[in-house]
Design a protein around this motif. Structure first.
Motif, PDB file in Angstrom:
ATOM      1  N   GLN A  15      -9.820  -4.815  -8.642  1.00 21.16           N
ATOM      2  CA  GLN A  15      -8.918  -3.844  -8.017  1.00 21.16           C
ATOM      3  C   GLN A  15      -7.475  -3.972  -8.504  1.00 21.16           C
ATOM      4  OE1 GLN A  15      -9.699  -3.115  -3.611  1.00 21.16           O
ATOM      5  NE2 GLN A  15     -10.363  -5.243  -3.916  1.00 21.16           N
TER       6      GLN A  15
ATOM      7  N   ARG B  78      -2.672  -2.271 -12.519  1.00 25.76           N
ATOM      8  CA  ARG B  78      -1.584  -1.978 -11.581  1.00 25.76           C
ATOM      9  C   ARG B  78      -0.285  -2.586 -12.112  1.00 25.76           C
ATOM     10  NH1 ARG B  78      -3.758   0.604  -7.357  1.00 25.76           N
ATOM     11  NH2 ARG B  78      -5.953   0.213  -6.941  1.00 25.76           N
TER      12      ARG B  78
ATOM     13  N   SER C  35       4.720  -1.928  -5.855  1.00 20.68           N
ATOM     14  CA  SER C  35       4.401  -0.707  -5.100  1.00 20.68           C
ATOM     15  C   SER C  35       2.970  -0.227  -5.348  1.00 20.68           C
ATOM     16  CB  SER C  35       5.388   0.412  -5.435  1.00 20.68           C
ATOM     17  OG  SER C  35       5.243   0.792  -6.790  1.00 20.68           O
ATOM     18  N   GLN C  36       2.318  -0.732  -6.386  1.00 23.00           N
ATOM     19  CA  GLN C  36       0.930  -0.355  -6.677  1.00 23.00           C
ATOM     20  C   GLN C  36      -0.067  -1.421  -6.221  1.00 23.00           C
ATOM     21  OE1 GLN C  36       0.378   0.690 -10.790  1.00 23.00           O
ATOM     22  NE2 GLN C  36       1.890   2.314 -10.717  1.00 23.00           N
TER      23      GLN C  36
ATOM     24  N   ARG D  17      -0.701  -2.834  -2.821  1.00 30.23           N
ATOM     25  CA  ARG D  17      -0.509  -2.924  -1.375  1.00 30.23           C
ATOM     26  C   ARG D  17      -1.843  -3.205  -0.695  1.00 30.23           C
ATOM     27  NH1 ARG D  17       1.919   2.813  -1.214  1.00 30.23           N
ATOM     28  NH2 ARG D  17      -0.052   2.882  -2.269  1.00 30.23           N
TER      29      ARG D  17
ATOM     30  N   GLY E 128      -4.655  -3.108   1.829  1.00 29.22           N
ATOM     31  CA  GLY E 128      -5.128  -2.077   2.746  1.00 29.22           C
ATOM     32  C   GLY E 128      -5.013  -0.676   2.171  1.00 29.22           C
ATOM     33  N   ASP E 129      -4.067  -0.457   1.252  1.00 26.75           N
ATOM     34  CA  ASP E 129      -3.910   0.842   0.612  1.00 26.75           C
ATOM     35  C   ASP E 129      -4.524   0.820  -0.787  1.00 26.75           C
ATOM     36  OD1 ASP E 129      -2.521   1.955   2.784  1.00 26.75           O
ATOM     37  OD2 ASP E 129      -0.597   1.252   2.017  1.00 26.75           O
ATOM     38  N   ASP E 130      -3.993  -0.043  -1.642  1.00 26.82           N
ATOM     39  CA  ASP E 130      -4.472  -0.140  -3.024  1.00 26.82           C
ATOM     40  C   ASP E 130      -5.570  -1.188  -3.173  1.00 26.82           C
ATOM     41  OD1 ASP E 130      -2.369   1.656  -3.916  1.00 26.82           O
ATOM     42  OD2 ASP E 130      -1.014  -0.043  -3.610  1.00 26.82           O
TER      43      ASP E 130
ATOM     44  N   ARG F  77      -8.427  -3.291  -1.205  1.00 26.80           N
ATOM     45  CA  ARG F  77      -9.195  -3.270   0.041  1.00 26.80           C
ATOM     46  C   ARG F  77      -9.543  -4.694   0.495  1.00 26.80           C
ATOM     47  NH1 ARG F  77     -12.640  -2.208  -3.968  1.00 26.80           N
ATOM     48  NH2 ARG F  77     -14.656  -3.229  -3.972  1.00 26.80           N
TER      49      ARG F  77
ATOM     50  N   GLN G 225      -5.524 -10.689   2.009  1.00 31.30           N
ATOM     51  CA  GLN G 225      -4.153 -10.267   2.255  1.00 31.30           C
ATOM     52  C   GLN G 225      -3.155 -11.171   1.550  1.00 31.30           C
ATOM     53  OE1 GLN G 225      -3.047 -10.033   6.386  1.00 31.30           O
ATOM     54  NE2 GLN G 225      -0.945  -9.472   5.913  1.00 31.30           N
TER      55      GLN G 225
ATOM     56  N   THR H 203      -3.272 -10.862  -2.262  1.00 30.93           N
ATOM     57  CA  THR H 203      -2.660  -9.579  -2.620  1.00 30.93           C
ATOM     58  C   THR H 203      -1.141  -9.675  -2.554  1.00 30.93           C
ATOM     59  OG1 THR H 203      -4.584  -8.348  -1.831  1.00 30.93           O
ATOM     60  CG2 THR H 203      -2.512  -7.117  -2.035  1.00 30.93           C
TER      61      THR H 203
ATOM     62  N   GLN I 227       1.477  -9.347  -5.623  1.00 29.72           N
ATOM     63  CA  GLN I 227       2.591  -8.410  -5.483  1.00 29.72           C
ATOM     64  C   GLN I 227       3.912  -9.085  -5.884  1.00 29.72           C
ATOM     65  OE1 GLN I 227       3.112  -7.143  -1.396  1.00 29.72           O
ATOM     66  NE2 GLN I 227       3.058  -4.998  -1.981  1.00 29.72           N
TER      67      GLN I 227
END
Length: 184
Positions: A134, A138, A142-143, A145, A147-149, A151, A161, A164, A168
């Motif tokens: 996933q 990226r 900002s790409q 995130r 829960g958004d980008d 899973r 979490q 991720t 980030q």
């Protein structure tokens, strides 16, 4: 008639002592060198690079920064051709540390994420290729995130979490490295 107190006394005196133990769990999956080769296979050399994260800038960008934040970076190249970077970091899963590495190409896009050491008793599903894929391609925080980008995996929520969030932060650092290289 035997009273409850007598029963408890007999149990306490005759029973083996109860000891609460926490089961330690740690699994090493890859060495740093193996992760580097997996993340940027076209590179023939990895040179450690000094990395001084601008904690204030990361916080200003809305990224949480743990105390003692000190990722390490390696510049990847083939001969004189620059290939990208591999950064090594660690985050807390639920209770224990997770060592992972993220690769970034010369443009600052994530080439992959590898889990090196996983110490939690649950949640090692973050090692599955589908979950780690996933992150590929990226660019910038900002790409990436949660829960958004990226899973979640049920049963590994905090590990997902926190890794991720770690990627980030690394991505934000790499964007700074890209700008510094372009300014040469």
């Amino acid at each position: 008639m035997i009273t409850r107190r007598q029963t408890l006394q007999k149990l306490a005196l005759g029973a083996p002592p109860l000891v609460w133990t926490a089961q330690a769990f740690a699994a090493s999956f890859l060495s740093l060198e193996q992760a580097q080769r997996a993340l940027l296979p076209q590179a023939s050399e990895f040179v450690e690079q000094a990395l001084e994260p601008d904690v204030a800038a990361l916080k200003a960008a809305g990224l949480g920064v743990p105390a003692g934040y000190a990722p390490k970076a390696w510049l990847a190249r083939t001969g004189e051709a620059f290939q990208g970077w591999v950064l090594l970091d660690r985050v807390v899963g639920k209770y224990e540390l997770i060592d992972y590495a993220a690769g970034f190409n010369a443009q600052g896009q994530v080439s992959g994420v590898e889990v090196l050491v996983y110490r939690e008793s649950h949640g090692a599903e973050i090692r599955t290729p589908a979950w780690r894929r996933q992150f590929e391609g990226r660019k910038g925080p900002s790409q990436i995130r949660f829960g958004d980008d990226i899973r979640n995996i049920s049963g590994a929520t905090l590990s997902c979490q926190h890794v991720t969030e770690g990627v980030q932060r690394l991505s934000a650092l790499v964007q700074g490295l890209v700008k510094a290289r372009e300014g040469r």
